[in-house]
Design a protein around this motif. Structure first.
Motif, PDB file in Angstrom:
ATOM      1  N   SER A  21      70.710  17.778 -12.654  1.00  0.00           N
ATOM      2  CA  SER A  21      71.222  18.412 -11.216  1.00  0.00           C
ATOM      3  C   SER A  21      72.828  18.453 -11.291  1.00  0.00           C
ATOM      4  CB  SER A  21      71.095  17.267 -10.244  1.00  0.00           C
ATOM      5  OG  SER A  21      71.475  17.657  -9.098  1.00  0.00           O
ATOM      6  N   ALA A  22      73.482  17.741 -12.013  1.00  0.00           N
ATOM      7  CA  ALA A  22      74.798  18.005 -12.068  1.00  0.00           C
ATOM      8  C   ALA A  22      75.027  19.401 -13.077  1.00  0.00           C
ATOM      9  CB  ALA A  22      75.537  16.688 -12.714  1.00  0.00           C
TER      10      ALA A  22
ATOM     11  N   VAL B 225      73.419  21.768 -13.001  1.00  0.00           N
ATOM     12  CA  VAL B 225      73.397  22.891 -12.199  1.00  0.00           C
ATOM     13  C   VAL B 225      74.858  23.349 -11.392  1.00  0.00           C
ATOM     14  CG1 VAL B 225      72.376  23.902  -9.966  1.00  0.00           C
ATOM     15  CG2 VAL B 225      71.040  22.447 -11.456  1.00  0.00           C
ATOM     16  N   THR B 226      75.300  22.576 -11.146  1.00  0.00           N
ATOM     17  CA  THR B 226      76.731  22.898 -10.641  1.00  0.00           C
ATOM     18  C   THR B 226      77.827  23.328 -11.545  1.00  0.00           C
ATOM     19  OG1 THR B 226      76.648  21.229  -8.766  1.00  0.00           O
ATOM     20  CG2 THR B 226      79.008  21.824  -9.265  1.00  0.00           C
TER      21      THR B 226
ATOM     22  N   LEU C 296      82.932  16.798 -13.304  1.00  0.00           N
ATOM     23  CA  LEU C 296      83.452  17.930 -12.512  1.00  0.00           C
ATOM     24  C   LEU C 296      84.774  18.271 -12.630  1.00  0.00           C
ATOM     25  CD1 LEU C 296      81.514  17.523  -9.100  1.00  0.00           C
ATOM     26  CD2 LEU C 296      81.073  19.353 -10.882  1.00  0.00           C
TER      27      LEU C 296
ATOM     28  N   ILE D 138      89.364  19.167  -6.495  1.00  0.00           N
ATOM     29  CA  ILE D 138      88.764  19.192  -8.160  1.00  0.00           C
ATOM     30  C   ILE D 138      89.331  20.443  -8.438  1.00  0.00           C
ATOM     31  CG2 ILE D 138      86.975  19.289  -9.847  1.00  0.00           C
ATOM     32  CD1 ILE D 138      85.964  16.866  -8.198  1.00  0.00           C
TER      33      ILE D 138
ATOM     34  N   LYS E  95      70.511  21.290  -3.082  1.00  0.00           N
ATOM     35  CA  LYS E  95      69.217  21.065  -2.943  1.00  0.00           C
ATOM     36  C   LYS E  95      68.589  20.691  -1.672  1.00  0.00           C
ATOM     37  CE  LYS E  95      68.307  18.730  -6.743  1.00  0.00           C
ATOM     38  NZ  LYS E  95      67.533  18.014  -7.802  1.00  0.00           N
TER      39      LYS E  95
ATOM     40  N   LYS F 167      76.860  26.457 -12.506  1.00  0.00           N
ATOM     41  CA  LYS F 167      77.402  27.774 -11.413  1.00  0.00           C
ATOM     42  C   LYS F 167      78.852  27.778 -11.632  1.00  0.00           C
ATOM     43  CE  LYS F 167      75.409  26.877  -7.654  1.00  0.00           C
ATOM     44  NZ  LYS F 167      75.350  26.365  -5.990  1.00  0.00           N
ATOM     45  N   LEU F 168      79.573  27.053 -11.623  1.00  0.00           N
ATOM     46  CA  LEU F 168      81.151  27.033 -11.821  1.00  0.00           C
ATOM     47  C   LEU F 168      81.431  27.807 -13.261  1.00  0.00           C
ATOM     48  CD1 LEU F 168      82.271  23.160 -10.906  1.00  0.00           C
ATOM     49  CD2 LEU F 168      82.414  25.280  -9.248  1.00  0.00           C
TER      50      LEU F 168
ATOM     51  N   ILE G 114      77.101  18.117  -6.598  1.00  0.00           N
ATOM     52  CA  ILE G 114      77.057  19.208  -5.577  1.00  0.00           C
ATOM     53  C   ILE G 114      75.683  20.081  -5.522  1.00  0.00           C
ATOM     54  CG2 ILE G 114      78.009  21.775  -5.566  1.00  0.00           C
ATOM     55  CD1 ILE G 114      80.143  19.119  -5.227  1.00  0.00           C
ATOM     56  N   ASN G 115      74.913  19.863  -6.690  1.00  0.00           N
ATOM     57  CA  ASN G 115      73.663  20.505  -6.678  1.00  0.00           C
ATOM     58  C   ASN G 115      72.780  19.866  -5.852  1.00  0.00           C
ATOM     59  OD1 ASN G 115      71.551  22.267  -7.788  1.00  0.00           O
ATOM     60  ND2 ASN G 115      70.786  20.605  -8.965  1.00  0.00           N
ATOM     61  N   GLU G 116      73.025  18.417  -5.683  1.00  0.00           N
ATOM     62  CA  GLU G 116      71.801  17.479  -4.937  1.00  0.00           C
ATOM     63  C   GLU G 116      72.176  18.012  -3.487  1.00  0.00           C
ATOM     64  OE1 GLU G 116      69.536  15.278  -5.796  1.00  0.00           O
ATOM     65  OE2 GLU G 116      70.054  16.308  -7.892  1.00  0.00           O
TER      66      GLU G 116
END
Lengths: 323, 765
Positions: free
Chosen positions: A96-97, A99-100, A74, B106, B82, A103-104, B77-79
């Motif tokens: 999953s990571a 996705v963030t 991140l 961050i 969810k 999004k960012l 974050i995504n976890e």
């Protein structure tokens, strides 16, 4: 064999066309390659493919390896965004990571091309991945052929898988089992890897051998822990009774397959995938349409074809010819 | 007698229907209860929903807090996004927002804010903290809660907020409202139907049945049938109680009716008039009979008052009536009673027995209401008068009766005797002998029989006795008394009429002496006749024999004249012998016969017919026997001889050239049976009837018909010896005749009937 040659030709033609197209690309633009861990050969080979192709096209690429650390991933993402890169090629630590990150990136207006490991959701330009199902199916056929050649088709086949929640894991299992079904070979059960360690692979292999006296083959859905499986077979005293076949490739496979230690391996082409990611980003930045989903062929390498496929393996699989 | 007035139809009751009333109450109660319950449930559920929402929010926060903290620390974050998506979907929150300080660092921001929120369509979208609309949505939320996110190390990681809108509450409440409404309506309907059915089934129907049964009443409104016992205890208790009440009422009614009827019957039966009199006001109430006694209807006497009584009462009786009323009013006598006359409509006087009693008194102790009866005693008064006259007449008769009339009480004491009786017992006056035992007057040898007779009379029998008394002055007299029981002063006494039969007794004594002499003479005569008839036959047979020997010895010397004379002598001797035999037979009746005994009369006839069979055949006679032949008491050989003589006569005395036809019959008559033998023979002139049964009496010459003339005399004697009577019926010579005799139904002998004495006393019983 004809099919493999065709695949190899397609790859070469694709590389050539991309290389020619990249000559005219401006070098002012900068990409970021966010990758989970460059310490892993597969990602390093892909990095080289990206770097090779970006250089050819005149792009600057900044490589960010998260060392398989989410926070770092991140932070690197945030850094890339702050540096206002023109695009991000993403091989996330996990879907999953991703996705963030997507999004960012979206919030920052940066296009993202995903290479190999997908995202659970989110907006991206394109997702490039190996055709795991087809590759597994083909390598399954290789194994079936080998068993039939030894008249071991009545025996069962055990599988040590990558996590089955991953899409590529599911695809690998499905393609392989299709080949087994078509050959009439029964499965002996599977074990899912968690930590991808040697011991884990050894233990799973041992369990499957012990639980299935008729076990005639093990399929390892990875490549780096093949030694664990081989050692388990040897420890069971069945080195000449149980075959081992793998997914992906390690450099030593070039010797192990010809020797018959390994029946074969389904080899992804990370170098090619890196090149293709750069080509896709380039096309997007130029306003050209790109396919949202792209699948690259996997090479079903066996004792029989390894010699023939060796140039392609060395370049696209092992990145030996790239920079 | 129970007066049943018959069944009356069920009455229509205008009142409200219990069923409808209960149904209405049930509906109202159920609707009210369920309505209140629904409202309460709605409010409580609303509160519960809000509480649940808060709890839900708190639970989400706590749960997410636990799960999100490590994810924040892992920068997943995504976890945690969810998790938020799952939680918001699962718990129906409006928004779940995470303020991530780590991620903020961050990104070089205070915090990284992310989360899930519902858009206008209810869809779950990513929360954009920079979107004003999203902020506005959060500001408009109904409820929100925030929980801090702190790392186990104590480092503050951020916060977690949950938002809920009232839309969900409203939606839930609307759903609850609808559900409650539906449930309420359904339960209400179910309850109403169930309760109405239950009430109808278990209460109204039994009550309707009960009502139907008790609705069937007689004229007095009392149910005519018992209420059937119903299955439910409470109803059964009710029905049993009602049945008991009905029974009690019915019995009471019956008793009342019986009492009323009895009273009515008494009033009607005794033909009594009733009156009620308000002594203070003069108001009176009479019944119809009261007026009817004096020839009026009650309507004709209206208006009535005490003056009505005064108007019709005999003036001479009013004083006595008034005195007795005063005696009653003053308490001297418990009842008022007075015999008074009332003028009848037709003008004559009617005697009434007026009785009554004061029933209520005034507070001052004065008589208020008095009730009583009028009993028409006119006939009684007339009877009393008649009785007085009759007693006067009887007294005169008794006093002048030439025979003794006396009354002796149960103790045998003389209580009454007329002058004739006093003369018989040589008493000077009744006072001289009244109260004295009459047994003292009876000659000692008759006293025991007299006492026995007296007992029988006192037991209710009539008795007659002849005895001798010894008069007070020593005179001995024969008396014949007839005594009967009568009631006097409640006791049974003897009324005896006694006559002096001294003269008759003396005459009877003389007559008895003569009769005894005659009997002895008869007996001697019979003995003589027997002896003659029996003893004379031997020398007669010698005469006859020797005449015949002489005739044989002189046969050659006798001429026709002497031979005819010899023949006459022999014939005369034979005929004399026959006569002696007949006489002997006649004399033997009652002397040598078998004793009386029950026997079949038909057997007697049949035996006689067997003896006569040759004669009957010779005469070509037809004999018919008919009738129901009884059993009789008779001397068997004499009874057979009787039939032999009568049937033999019928055969013998037949008309030449005419075959005899003889009918032998028996028919019952008043005292026994009548036996007859009818023939078609020569018949008998009625003038000769008297001679017919005498000894040696013949109505025809010996040349015409053989015989001695004793047969019917024997028959006559046999019949009379058995207590019967014999006679002959004939229309005349040549017309046949019929001999009949009656035979008593039963015979008893007063003396030995062995036949040794030949004297029997026959009594018809």
């Amino acid at each position: 064999m004809k099919t493999l040659k065709t695949l190899a030709m397609i790859g070469l033609l694709l590389v050539a066309s991309l290389m020619s197209a990249g000559i005219a690309q401006s070098a002012e633009q900068q990409f970021a390659y966010l990758v989970s861990d460059l310490r892993i050969p597969f990602w390093d080979i892909m990095k080289r493919g990206i770097g090779s192709r970006a250089e050819a096209l005149g792009y600057t690429v900044v490589f960010y390896s998260a060392e398989n650390n989410a926070k770092r991933e991140l932070e690197l993402t945030a850094r890339a965004i702050r540096e206002k890169v023109d695009g991000i090629i993403l091989s996330p630590t996990n879907s999953s990571a991703a996705v963030t990150i997507l999004k960012l990136a979206k919030a920052a207006g940066i296009p993202v091309v995903i290479a190999d490991i997908g995202a659970d959701s989110g907006d991206y330009v394109s997702y490039i991945a190996s055709d795991n199902r087809e590759g597994s199916y083909q390598i399954g056929k290789v194994l079936a052929k080998a068993l039939q050649a030894r008249q071991w088709e009545k025996g069962s086949v055990g599988i040590i898988t990558i996590p089955q929640k991953r899409i590529n894991g599911q695809a690998r299992t499905a393609g392989f089992m299709q080949a087994m079904d078509e050959a009439g070979i029964k499965g002996a059960g599977l074990r899912q890897q968690v930590d991808f360690s040697y011991q884990e692979t050894y233990d799973f292999a041992k369990e499957l051998i012990a639980a299935n006296p008729d076990l005639r083959a093990l399929w390892l859905q990875g490549s780096d822990r093949y030694q664990g499986a081989l050692d388990a077979i040897a420890a069971a005293g069945k080195s000449d009774q149980i075959l081992l076949i793998c997914f992906d490739a390690e450099p030593e496979f070039l010797q192990l397959i010809p020797k018959g230690v390994l029946v074969g391996a389904a080899m992804q082409q990370p170098f090619l995938m890196g090149e293709e990611a750069v080509n896709t980003m380039d096309a997007h930045l130029k306003g050209q349409p790109v396919k949202l989903q792209q699948q690259l062929p996997i090479l079903p390498i066996s004792t029989e074809n390894i010699a023939e496929m060796l140039p392609i393996i060395r370049r696209n699989v092992l990145g030996m010819n790239g920079k | 007698m129970r007066i049943m007035s018959g069944l009356l139809p069920s009455r229509e009751h205008p009142g409200k229907s219990l069923y409808a009333l209960l149904g209405g109450v049930i509906v109202a109660v159920v609707v009210a209860v369920l309505g209140v319950h629904a409202a309460y449930a709605y409010l409580s559920q609303r509160q519960q929903i809000i509480e649940e929402m808060k709890q839900n929010s708190a639970l989400s926060l706590v749960t997410l807090q636990k799960n999100i903290i490590p994810l924040i620390e892992a920068y997943a974050i995504n976890e945690y996004d969810k998790l938020l998506a799952t939680e918001i979907e699962l718990r129906q929150h409006f928004a779940l927002i995470v303020t991530d300080l780590n991620m903020g660092k961050i990104r070089a921001e205070d915090a990284y804010i992310s989360g899930k929120i519902r858009d206008a369509a209810g869809g779950i979208i990513d929360f954009n903290p920079h979107d004003p609309a999203h902020r506005q949505w959060l500001d408009g939320s109904f409820h929100s809660d925030t929980i801090p996110l702190v790392a186990p190390s104590g480092a503050r990681l951020g916060s977690l907020s949950v938002y809920n809108t009232d839309g969900k509450v409203k939606q839930a409440l609307n759903r609850i409202l609808i559900e409650n409404l539906v449930n309420t309506v359904f339960i209400a309907l179910l309850l109403i139907v169930s309760l109405v059915f239950a009430i109808h089934r278990f209460l109204v129907r039994p009550l309707s049945q009960l009502a139907a049964v008790i609705g069937q009443t007689d004229r007095d409104g009392i149910p005519v049938s018992p209420i059937p016992s119903l299955a439910y205890r409470e109803i059964a208790i009710l029905t049993d109680t009602m049945n008991t009440m009905i029974q009690v009422i019915s019995r009471s009614r019956d008793l009342l009716q019986k009492g009323h009827l009895r009273l009515q019957n008494i009033l009607v039966g005794t033909n009594i008039g009733t009156w009620e009199w308000n002594v203070q006001t003069g108001e009176t109430v009479f019944n119809e009979r009261w007026a009817e006694m004096i020839g009026y209807t009650l309507a004709e006497l209206q208006p009535v008052s005490i003056d009505t009584w005064l108007r019709f009462a005999h003036p001479d009786d009013l004083k006595a009536s008034g005195e007795r009323l005063e005696a009653h009013f003053s308490g001297q006598v418990g009842y008022y009673e007075c015999e008074a006359r009332m003028r009848h409509k037709e003008g004559h006087w009617v005697w009434v027995l007026d009785r009554g009693r004061v029933s209520t008194w005034t507070a001052e102790g004065k008589p208020l209401w008095m009730a009583g009866t009028h009993w028409d005693i006119t006939e009684r008064k007339q009877a009393e008068q008649t009785l007085k006259e009759s007693e006067s007449r009887q007294r005169a008769i008794i006093q002048n009766e030439p025979e003794c009339i006396k009354i002796v009480d149960a103790q045998g004491r003389l209580t009454l005797m007329n002058p004739a009786g006093l003369a018989m017992i040589e008493a000077d006056s009744l006072e001289h002998v009244a109260g004295r035992p009459v047994i003292g007057l009876i000659a000692p040898e008759y006293r025991e029989a007299f006492v026995e007779m007296s007992k029988r009379v006192l037991c209710g029998e009539s008795a007659q006795m002849e005895f001798e008394i010894i008069g007070l002055k020593g005179g001995r007299h024969w008396m014949e008394t007839h005594a009967v029981p009568i009631q006097e002063n409640g006791q049974r006494v003897q009324l005896a009429v006694t006559r002096d039969i001294t003269e008759r007794k003396q005459a009877e004594h003389v007559l008895q002496q003569q009769t005894d002499a005659l009997a002895r003479s008869n007996a001697e005569l019979e003995q003589f006749a027997y002896a003659v008839s029996h003893d004379l036959r031997q020398p007669l047979r010698m005469v006859n024999s020797y005449i015949q020997l002489i005739e044989l010895a002189l046969a050659d010397t006798l001429n026709d004249d002497t031979r005819r004379m010899m023949h006459f002598a022999v014939d005369g001797a034979k005929r004399m012998d026959q006569m002696l035999v007949s006489l002997l037979e006649y004399s033997r009746v009652g002397r040598k016969g078998e004793p009386f005994a029950p026997l079949s009369s038909r057997n007697g006839v049949d035996e006689a017919l067997r003896f006569l069979a040759p004669v009957i055949r010779e005469a070509n006679a037809t004999v018919r026997v008919s009738g129901d032949w009884p059993e009789v008491v008779a001397s068997r050989d004499e009874f057979t001889r009787l039939w032999q003589n009568l049937i033999g006569n019928a055969v013998k005395y037949r008309v030449p050239d005419r075959a005899p036809e003889i009918d032998i019959t028996v028919t019952p008559d008043a005292d026994g049976w009548r036996f007859c033998v009818a023939d078609n023979g020569i018949g008998i002139a009625p003038a000769q009837f008297d001679r017919l049964f005498k000894v040696f009496q013949r109505l025809v010459t010996r040349e015409q018909y053989e015989g001695t003339g004793v047969g019917l005399a024997v028959a006559h004697k046999i019949v009379e010896r058995h207590g019967g009577r014999i006679w002959v019926e004939s229309s005349g010579a040549g017309l046949g005749c019929r001999f009949c005799f009656n035979w008593p139904r039963a015979l008893t002998t007063a003396k030995d009937v062995s036949g040794s004495t030949g004297c029997a006393c026959l009594n018809v019983t």
